[in-house]
Design an enzyme around this catalytic site. Structure first.
Site, PDB file in Angstrom:
ATOM      1  N   LYS A 261      91.963 -30.533  66.964  1.00 31.20           N
ATOM      2  CA  LYS A 261      91.559 -31.786  67.605  1.00 31.20           C
ATOM      3  C   LYS A 261      92.069 -32.951  66.763  1.00 31.20           C
ATOM      4  O   LYS A 261      91.687 -33.099  65.607  1.00 31.20           O
ATOM      5  CB  LYS A 261      90.033 -31.865  67.734  1.00 31.20           C
ATOM      6  CG  LYS A 261      89.524 -33.257  68.162  1.00 31.20           C
ATOM      7  CD  LYS A 261      88.005 -33.321  68.350  1.00 31.20           C
ATOM      8  CE  LYS A 261      87.523 -34.750  68.593  1.00 31.20           C
ATOM      9  NZ  LYS A 261      86.080 -34.883  68.755  1.00 31.20           N
ATOM     10  N   ASP A 266      87.965 -42.372  67.396  1.00 31.79           N
ATOM     11  CA  ASP A 266      87.066 -42.095  68.517  1.00 31.79           C
ATOM     12  C   ASP A 266      86.008 -43.198  68.624  1.00 31.79           C
ATOM     13  O   ASP A 266      85.014 -43.193  67.920  1.00 31.79           O
ATOM     14  CB  ASP A 266      86.387 -40.733  68.312  1.00 31.79           C
ATOM     15  CG  ASP A 266      85.429 -40.380  69.459  1.00 31.79           C
ATOM     16  OD1 ASP A 266      85.485 -41.061  70.503  1.00 31.79           O
ATOM     17  OD2 ASP A 266      84.661 -39.412  69.295  1.00 31.79           O
ATOM     18  N   LYS A 273      80.425 -45.823  71.381  1.00 30.34           N
ATOM     19  CA  LYS A 273      79.515 -45.454  70.298  1.00 30.34           C
ATOM     20  C   LYS A 273      78.870 -46.715  69.724  1.00 30.34           C
ATOM     21  O   LYS A 273      79.452 -47.789  69.789  1.00 30.34           O
ATOM     22  CB  LYS A 273      80.305 -44.779  69.167  1.00 30.34           C
ATOM     23  CG  LYS A 273      80.765 -43.366  69.471  1.00 30.34           C
ATOM     24  CD  LYS A 273      81.498 -42.783  68.268  1.00 30.34           C
ATOM     25  CE  LYS A 273      81.975 -41.369  68.535  1.00 30.34           C
ATOM     26  NZ  LYS A 273      80.902 -40.393  68.765  1.00 30.34           N
ATOM     27  N   ASP A 284      88.209 -38.225  62.931  1.00 32.48           N
ATOM     28  CA  ASP A 284      87.998 -37.341  64.079  1.00 32.48           C
ATOM     29  C   ASP A 284      89.259 -36.529  64.400  1.00 32.48           C
ATOM     30  O   ASP A 284      89.321 -35.835  65.408  1.00 32.48           O
ATOM     31  CB  ASP A 284      87.561 -38.172  65.291  1.00 32.48           C
ATOM     32  CG  ASP A 284      86.725 -37.366  66.284  1.00 32.48           C
ATOM     33  OD1 ASP A 284      86.229 -36.294  65.906  1.00 32.48           O
ATOM     34  OD2 ASP A 284      86.599 -37.815  67.434  1.00 32.48           O
ATOM     35  N   ASP A 343      82.648 -40.043  75.670  1.00 32.79           N
ATOM     36  CA  ASP A 343      82.579 -39.753  74.230  1.00 32.79           C
ATOM     37  C   ASP A 343      82.657 -38.249  73.950  1.00 32.79           C
ATOM     38  O   ASP A 343      82.814 -37.838  72.813  1.00 32.79           O
ATOM     39  CB  ASP A 343      81.290 -40.346  73.650  1.00 32.79           C
ATOM     40  CG  ASP A 343      81.323 -40.440  72.131  1.00 32.79           C
ATOM     41  OD1 ASP A 343      82.426 -40.280  71.559  1.00 32.79           O
ATOM     42  OD2 ASP A 343      80.266 -40.685  71.529  1.00 32.79           O
ATOM     43  N   GLU A 345      85.079 -36.343  74.297  1.00 36.91           N
ATOM     44  CA  GLU A 345      86.522 -36.335  74.573  1.00 36.91           C
ATOM     45  C   GLU A 345      87.255 -35.181  73.920  1.00 36.91           C
ATOM     46  O   GLU A 345      88.321 -34.777  74.395  1.00 36.91           O
ATOM     47  CB  GLU A 345      87.140 -37.670  74.112  1.00 36.91           C
ATOM     48  CG  GLU A 345      87.521 -37.768  72.629  1.00 36.91           C
ATOM     49  CD  GLU A 345      86.345 -37.668  71.673  1.00 36.91           C
ATOM     50  OE1 GLU A 345      85.191 -37.872  72.113  1.00 36.91           O
ATOM     51  OE2 GLU A 345      86.575 -37.369  70.486  1.00 36.91           O
ATOM     52  N   ARG A 347      86.695 -31.949  73.717  1.00 36.35           N
ATOM     53  CA  ARG A 347      86.887 -30.770  74.572  1.00 36.35           C
ATOM     54  C   ARG A 347      87.924 -31.031  75.656  1.00 36.35           C
ATOM     55  O   ARG A 347      88.606 -30.119  76.109  1.00 36.35           O
ATOM     56  CB  ARG A 347      85.525 -30.341  75.161  1.00 36.35           C
ATOM     57  CG  ARG A 347      84.855 -31.389  76.002  1.00 36.35           C
ATOM     58  CD  ARG A 347      83.342 -31.184  76.107  1.00 36.35           C
ATOM     59  NE  ARG A 347      82.620 -31.671  74.922  1.00 36.35           N
ATOM     60  CZ  ARG A 347      81.304 -31.653  74.796  1.00 36.35           C
ATOM     61  NH1 ARG A 347      80.549 -31.186  75.753  1.00 36.35           N
ATOM     62  NH2 ARG A 347      80.740 -32.102  73.686  1.00 36.35           N
TER      63      ARG A 347
END
Ligand code: BES
Ligand code: MN
Ligand code: ZN
Length: 497
Positions: A261, A266, A273, A284, A343, A345, A347
């Site tokens: 990932k 993010d 967030k 991230d 959020d 995101e 996956r």
């Protein structure tokens, strides 16, 4: 940092560390030094709680004679002194030297009877630990005073048979390179390290013989990677798919796929967030950092395996063009996803990267690393990563590899009742469960829906371990590069013997 292995000198001098085993058992070198410092070792131990237990240390200062600064290193019981414990000793030494502003230290590696390691192996591991601990991401520090910088420049290791130590240590050099490479990637702020810049740095692995291919948005569009593209849609920065191939194994060996990932930042997207701590989301991309670091390590040590690394690199931003909650997107697999929360995101980009890797490379096993959920931190804290898998043999191999190099895992459950939680009313699935309960598990269930038949798959949620606010034995605080050594050790132990 310079590392030197040398035979024992006739007399010790300068900054020296010596071994003390459990129950205050002085090593031969500790005894020898004790004589030259007039019994200060025995007196020092008497005036402290130091017992020689594993990981303890005691520094005695201001001796007269040759050795001025003398550090007693607790090695504990002989059978406790494995590779990882020896690395930790090196870490202690480096931290102690830097705290005291010392440029050079030496350590006397006496044979430890009953340890599984030879003195040469212990020596090499101490050096590795000291080097790993001595890392500092200071390229943006323009005003550091000398006393704020790391002082340690050289470590000398006295050992009977320095040639063996040198040989073992040379084999560990790619580990240091790869871990530092990954820590640098993870530490970089998101204005510097965006998807295209990440990919550019990964291109460097070409020098080691890795075949690097980078797909842009147009190519991904053609392939139907819409869940990945949807996440990057609100960003000015172009999303990238980074594909790295190291095919140095037997011709007929199906490759192993490593998936990472790489959310370079993010914000949460439209499901924004909160501001507090949002800066953490520059890391991230820790999964992609680990996968890229692992590829560098495998190539650096010329591993006899076939491995392909695939990293999904995006930036998750709110914008007039950003993806909305409620949007329905079709993934490369053909399955449709209702995006309830922008959020969640990770996956969405991973499912397309996983599908791409399976379609294109037909891997025998696929291990994916991601800073996927805050919920895994609630469950496991910062000690262990969460392991989800459809295969117990694979799980056990990963856990064993992690235990050996100090990157620990804990296996988490999967199952049809959890899977049901991500069914959607209008699409094949939604990207979050209803409510926050079991949040790491529902995330894993989502990913499992993109695993093809016959593929041994593991998902490792590294949200709690990719970054350390405290640091530990061989990791200064900050980016840990968790996963680089884990993946390398797992591959070495599973496919190279
Ligand atoms: N990158 C985060 C997870 C994360 C949180 C990593 C804290 C490291 C530290 C991920 O994209 C995320 O936002 N997950 C959400 C999922 C939720 C919306 C279902 C979370 O964990 O809150
Ligand atoms: Mn998120
Ligand atoms: Zn994320």
């Amino acid at each position: 940092m310079k590392v030197e292995f040398s035979a024992f000198p006739r007399a010790f001098s300068g900054n020296l560390a010596v071994f003390v085993a459990a129950d205050k058992q002085l090593s031969a070198s500790a005894q020898a030094v004790d004589k030259t410092v007039d019994g200060a070792v025995a007196r020092g131990i008497g005036a402290s709680r130091f017992s020689g237990a594993k990981g303890q240390s005691l520094t005695l200062l201001g001796q007269s004679g040759g050795v001025v600064r003398l550090t007693l290193l607790g090695v504990g019981k002989a059978r406790e002194l494995d590779a990882r414990a020896a690395e930790a000793l090196g870490g202690i030494l480096a931290a102690d030297a830097n705290a005291a502003g010392q440029k050079a230290v030496a350590v006397a590696v006496d044979a430890v009877k009953g340890s599984r390691l030879t003195p040469g192996q212990i020596a090499a591991r101490i050096a590795l630990g000291a080097q790993l601990r001595n890392y500092r991401f200071d390229k943006y520090k323009t005003k550091d005073k000398p006393e704020q910088k790391h002082s340690l420049e050289q470590i000398t290791i006295f050992v009977a048979g320095p040639a063996e130590a040198r040989r073992v240590h040379e084999r560990l050099a790619p580990t240091i390179d790869a871990v530092f490479f990954a820590r640098d990637l993870v530490s970089e702020p998101a204005n510097v390290l965006y998807p295209a810049e990440f990919a550019r740095r990964a291109r460097d692995l070409g020098k080691l013989g890795v075949k690097v291919e980078i797909l842009g948005e147009a190519e991904m569009k053609k392939l139907g990677m819409n869940t990945l593209l949807g996440v990057g849609q609100g960003s000015e920065r172009e999303s990238q798919l980074l594909v790295m191939r190291w095919m140095n194994g037997p011709k007929n060996q199906k490759p192993v796929a490593l998936i990472g990932k790489g959310v370079c930042f993010d914000t949460g997207g439209i499901s924004l967030k909160p501001a507090g701590g949002m800066e953490d989301m520059k890391w991230d991309m820790g999964g992609a950092g680990a996968v890229t670091g692992a590829m560098r390590l495998l190539a650096g040590r010329k591993a006899r395996v076939n491995v392909v690394g695939v990293c999904a690199l995006v930036e998750n931003m709110p914008d007039g063009n950003a993806q909305r909650p409620g949007d329905v997107v079709k993934s490369m697999s053909g399955q449709t996803v209702e995006v309830i929360n922008t959020d969640a995101e990770g996956r969405l980009i991973l499912c397309d990267a996983m599908w791409y890797a399976q379609e294109k490379y037909k891997p025998q096993a696929m291990v994916e690393l991601s800073t996927l959920t805050g919920a895994i931190i609630v469950a496991l804290g910062h000690e262990r990563a969460g392991l989800f898998s459809n295969n117990t043999a694979l799980s056990n191999k990963l856990r064993a590899a992690g235990a050996g190099i100090g990157e620990k895992l804990w296996r988490m459950p999967l199952g049809p009742k959890y899977d049901k939680l991500i069914d959607s009313d209008i699409a094949d699935m939604k990207n979050v469960g209803s409510g926050r309960d079991g949040g790491s598990i529902t995330a894993a269930q989502f990913l499992q829906r993109f695993v093809q038949d016959g593929v041994a798959w593991a998902h490792i949620d590294i949200a709690g371990v990719a970054w350390s606010s405290k640091g530990d034995s061989t990791t200064p605080k900050g980016a840990t590069a968790y996963g680089v050594r884990l993946l390398d050790a797992w591959i070495a132990e599973t496919y190279e013997r």
